[in-house]
Scaffold this active site. Structure first.
Site, short mmCIF file in Angstrom:
data_model
loop_
_atom_site.label_atom_id
_atom_site.label_comp_id
_atom_site.label_asym_id
_atom_site.label_seq_id
_atom_site.Cartn_x
_atom_site.Cartn_y
_atom_site.Cartn_z
N HIS A 1 -6.40 -2.78 -1.23
CA HIS A 1 -5.78 -3.78 -0.35
C HIS A 1 -6.66 -5.02 -0.21
O HIS A 1 -7.77 -4.96 0.30
CB HIS A 1 -5.50 -3.20 1.03
CG HIS A 1 -4.79 -4.16 1.94
ND1 HIS A 1 -3.42 -4.31 1.97
CD2 HIS A 1 -5.27 -5.07 2.81
CE1 HIS A 1 -3.09 -5.24 2.84
NE2 HIS A 1 -4.20 -5.73 3.37
N CYS B 1 0.85 -1.21 0.00
CA CYS B 1 0.00 0.00 0.00
C CYS B 1 0.88 1.25 0.00
O CYS B 1 0.54 2.25 -0.64
CB CYS B 1 -0.95 -0.01 1.20
SG CYS B 1 -2.39 -1.09 0.96
N HIS C 1 -0.48 -8.54 1.15
CA HIS C 1 -1.25 -7.78 0.16
C HIS C 1 -1.18 -8.62 -1.10
O HIS C 1 -0.07 -8.89 -1.60
CB HIS C 1 -0.62 -6.39 -0.03
CG HIS C 1 -1.33 -5.47 -1.00
ND1 HIS C 1 -1.71 -4.18 -0.69
CD2 HIS C 1 -1.71 -5.66 -2.30
CE1 HIS C 1 -2.29 -3.61 -1.73
NE2 HIS C 1 -2.29 -4.50 -2.74
N HIS D 1 -0.64 -10.46 -4.30
CA HIS D 1 0.28 -10.15 -5.40
C HIS D 1 0.56 -11.39 -6.22
O HIS D 1 0.51 -12.51 -5.72
CB HIS D 1 1.60 -9.55 -4.87
CG HIS D 1 2.29 -10.38 -3.83
ND1 HIS D 1 1.90 -10.39 -2.51
CD2 HIS D 1 3.34 -11.23 -3.91
CE1 HIS D 1 2.69 -11.20 -1.82
NE2 HIS D 1 3.57 -11.74 -2.65
N ASP E 1 10.41 -6.88 -8.64
CA ASP E 1 10.67 -7.38 -7.29
C ASP E 1 12.04 -6.88 -6.83
O ASP E 1 13.01 -6.87 -7.59
CB ASP E 1 10.63 -8.91 -7.28
CG ASP E 1 10.52 -9.48 -5.88
OD1 ASP E 1 9.48 -10.07 -5.56
OD2 ASP E 1 11.50 -9.34 -5.10
N ASN F 1 1.61 -16.69 -3.65
CA ASN F 1 1.74 -17.41 -2.38
C ASN F 1 0.62 -16.95 -1.46
O ASN F 1 0.40 -15.74 -1.30
CB ASN F 1 3.11 -17.12 -1.76
CG ASN F 1 4.24 -17.67 -2.60
OD1 ASN F 1 4.16 -18.78 -3.12
ND2 ASN F 1 5.30 -16.89 -2.75
N HIS G 1 3.41 -13.00 -8.77
CA HIS G 1 4.78 -12.95 -9.28
C HIS G 1 4.74 -13.36 -10.76
O HIS G 1 4.18 -14.41 -11.09
CB HIS G 1 5.67 -13.95 -8.55
CG HIS G 1 5.80 -13.75 -7.07
ND1 HIS G 1 6.96 -13.26 -6.49
CD2 HIS G 1 4.94 -13.99 -6.05
CE1 HIS G 1 6.79 -13.23 -5.17
NE2 HIS G 1 5.59 -13.66 -4.87
#
Ligand code: 5GP
Ligand code: ZN
Length: 112
Positions: A45, A6, A96, A98, A29, A85, A100
């Protein structure tokens, strides 16, 4: 809220942005595991995959519609892997949601 992603969305923590629109942000990343390692996040969020509902899943659909464009822009012409994950067993370290995007080399077949 003490959420690092955030803070990245708010511009309070710098990031290397690769894509942004009104709903989502993608950035490199900080600790890449592959030559290309991009994180895609909703601006709203959502704690994890476990908190995806019929009320907020439109942004997840939007993320998946946009991932191919982000991957193409990053030069991932020979494939890539998308990982999210969720929770402790998966070692989710940032709470939060996400995704990859990983690629830029041949990835191992075994994922777990
Ligand atoms: P997770 O383990 O939760 O699936 O993935 C979190 C990812 O966020 C990790 O790959 C980690 O390197 C990345 N990360 C953590 N903090 C930051 C940060 O401040 N900036 C960026 N760009 N990535 C971060
Ligand atoms: Zn957050």
């Amino acid at each position: 809220m003490d959420c690092i992603f955030c803070k990245i969305i708010a511009g309070e923590i710098p990031s290397s942005k690769v894509y942004e629109d009104d709903q989502i942000l993608a950035f490199n990343d900080i600790n890449p595991q592959t030559p290309v390692h991009i994180l895609v996040i909703p601006k709203r969020h959502i704690r994890s995959m476990d908190e995806v509902t019929s009320e907020n899943s439109a942004v997840v659909a939007h993320i998946f519609e946009t991932i191919p464009k982000i991957a193409a822009k990053a030069g991932l012409t020979n494939g890539y892997r998308v990982i999210s994950n969720c929770g402790d067993d998966a070692c989710q370290s940032v709470k939060h949601l996400h995704f990859h995007i990983m690629g830029g080399r041949q990835l191992p077949e075994n994922m777990g």
